[in-house]
Scaffold this motif. Structure first.
Motif, short mmCIF file in Angstrom:
data_model
loop_
_atom_site.label_atom_id
_atom_site.label_comp_id
_atom_site.label_asym_id
_atom_site.label_seq_id
_atom_site.Cartn_x
_atom_site.Cartn_y
_atom_site.Cartn_z
N LEU A 125 38.61 -28.84 -85.07
CA LEU A 125 37.83 -28.10 -84.07
C LEU A 125 38.06 -26.60 -84.22
O LEU A 125 37.12 -25.81 -84.19
N ILE A 126 39.31 -26.20 -84.42
CA ILE A 126 39.63 -24.78 -84.63
C ILE A 126 38.93 -24.28 -85.89
O ILE A 126 38.37 -23.18 -85.91
N GLY A 127 38.94 -25.08 -86.95
CA GLY A 127 38.26 -24.70 -88.19
C GLY A 127 36.77 -24.50 -88.00
O GLY A 127 36.19 -23.56 -88.54
N LEU A 128 36.14 -25.38 -87.24
CA LEU A 128 34.70 -25.25 -86.97
C LEU A 128 34.40 -24.00 -86.14
O LEU A 128 33.39 -23.32 -86.38
N ILE A 129 35.26 -23.70 -85.19
CA ILE A 129 35.06 -22.49 -84.37
C ILE A 129 35.17 -21.25 -85.24
O ILE A 129 34.34 -20.33 -85.14
N ILE A 130 36.18 -21.21 -86.11
CA ILE A 130 36.35 -20.06 -87.01
C ILE A 130 35.15 -19.94 -87.94
O ILE A 130 34.64 -18.84 -88.18
N LEU A 131 34.67 -21.05 -88.48
CA LEU A 131 33.50 -21.04 -89.36
C LEU A 131 32.27 -20.50 -88.62
O LEU A 131 31.54 -19.65 -89.16
N ALA A 132 32.05 -20.94 -87.39
CA ALA A 132 30.91 -20.47 -86.61
C ALA A 132 31.02 -18.97 -86.33
O ALA A 132 30.02 -18.23 -86.44
N LEU A 133 32.21 -18.51 -85.99
CA LEU A 133 32.39 -17.08 -85.73
C LEU A 133 32.21 -16.25 -86.99
O LEU A 133 31.65 -15.15 -86.94
N ASP A 134 32.67 -16.77 -88.13
CA ASP A 134 32.48 -16.06 -89.39
C ASP A 134 30.99 -15.96 -89.74
O ASP A 134 30.54 -14.90 -90.17
N ILE A 135 30.25 -17.02 -89.56
CA ILE A 135 28.81 -16.99 -89.83
C ILE A 135 28.13 -15.98 -88.90
O ILE A 135 27.28 -15.21 -89.33
N TRP A 136 28.52 -15.98 -87.63
CA TRP A 136 27.97 -15.03 -86.66
C TRP A 136 28.27 -13.59 -87.08
O TRP A 136 27.40 -12.72 -87.01
N ALA A 137 29.49 -13.35 -87.54
CA ALA A 137 29.87 -11.99 -87.98
C ALA A 137 29.06 -11.57 -89.21
O ALA A 137 28.59 -10.43 -89.30
N ILE A 138 28.88 -12.49 -90.15
CA ILE A 138 28.11 -12.17 -91.36
C ILE A 138 26.66 -11.86 -91.01
O ILE A 138 26.08 -10.91 -91.54
N VAL A 139 26.08 -12.62 -90.10
CA VAL A 139 24.70 -12.34 -89.68
C VAL A 139 24.62 -10.97 -89.03
O VAL A 139 23.67 -10.20 -89.29
N ASN A 140 25.60 -10.61 -88.21
CA ASN A 140 25.61 -9.29 -87.59
C ASN A 140 25.77 -8.18 -88.61
O ASN A 140 25.18 -7.11 -88.46
N VAL A 141 26.57 -8.40 -89.63
CA VAL A 141 26.73 -7.40 -90.69
C VAL A 141 25.39 -7.22 -91.42
O VAL A 141 24.97 -6.09 -91.69
N ILE A 142 24.71 -8.31 -91.72
CA ILE A 142 23.43 -8.23 -92.43
C ILE A 142 22.40 -7.49 -91.59
O ILE A 142 21.60 -6.71 -92.12
N LYS A 143 22.40 -7.69 -90.28
CA LYS A 143 21.44 -7.03 -89.39
C LYS A 143 21.78 -5.57 -89.11
O LYS A 143 20.95 -4.85 -88.56
N SER A 144 22.97 -5.13 -89.47
CA SER A 144 23.38 -3.76 -89.15
C SER A 144 22.63 -2.75 -90.00
O SER A 144 21.97 -3.09 -90.98
N ASN A 145 22.75 -1.49 -89.63
CA ASN A 145 22.09 -0.41 -90.35
C ASN A 145 22.98 0.19 -91.44
O ASN A 145 22.64 1.24 -91.98
N ALA A 146 24.08 -0.46 -91.75
CA ALA A 146 24.99 0.05 -92.78
C ALA A 146 24.34 -0.04 -94.16
O ALA A 146 23.37 -0.79 -94.36
N GLU A 147 24.87 0.72 -95.10
CA GLU A 147 24.36 0.69 -96.47
C GLU A 147 24.67 -0.67 -97.12
O GLU A 147 25.59 -1.37 -96.70
N SER A 148 23.93 -1.02 -98.15
CA SER A 148 24.07 -2.32 -98.80
C SER A 148 25.47 -2.55 -99.35
O SER A 148 26.02 -3.64 -99.23
N GLY A 149 26.05 -1.53 -99.97
CA GLY A 149 27.39 -1.67 -100.53
C GLY A 149 28.43 -1.96 -99.47
O GLY A 149 29.33 -2.79 -99.65
#
Length: 63
Positions: A8-32
């Motif tokens: 359960l802890i592993g699934l929660i961490i995986l879900a939070l990591d996916i959420w963080a990656i999606v937020n990074v992709i949506k951000s206005n930061a440069e591609s690099g």
């Protein structure tokens, strides 16, 4: 019971990591910068998530 809790802890961490990656992709930061943040989150799931939460780029949030 221990393995169920760990799973359960592993699934929660995986879900939070996916959420963080999606937020990074949506951000206005440069591609690099986005690639570096995504690599940090993928290679160090827990520590990368904590560092991203404190200092990382965020996407625009719609409420």
């Amino acid at each position: 019971m221990g393995s169920t809790f760990n799973g359960l802890i592993g699934l929660i961490i995986l879900a939070l990591d996916i959420w963080a990656i999606v937020n990074v992709i949506k951000s206005n930061a440069e591609s690099g910068i986005k690639i570096l943040w995504i690599l940090l989150i993928v290679l160090l799931p827990v520590i990368g998530l904590i560092i991203w939460a404190l200092m990382g780029p965020r996407g625009s949030v719609r409420l």
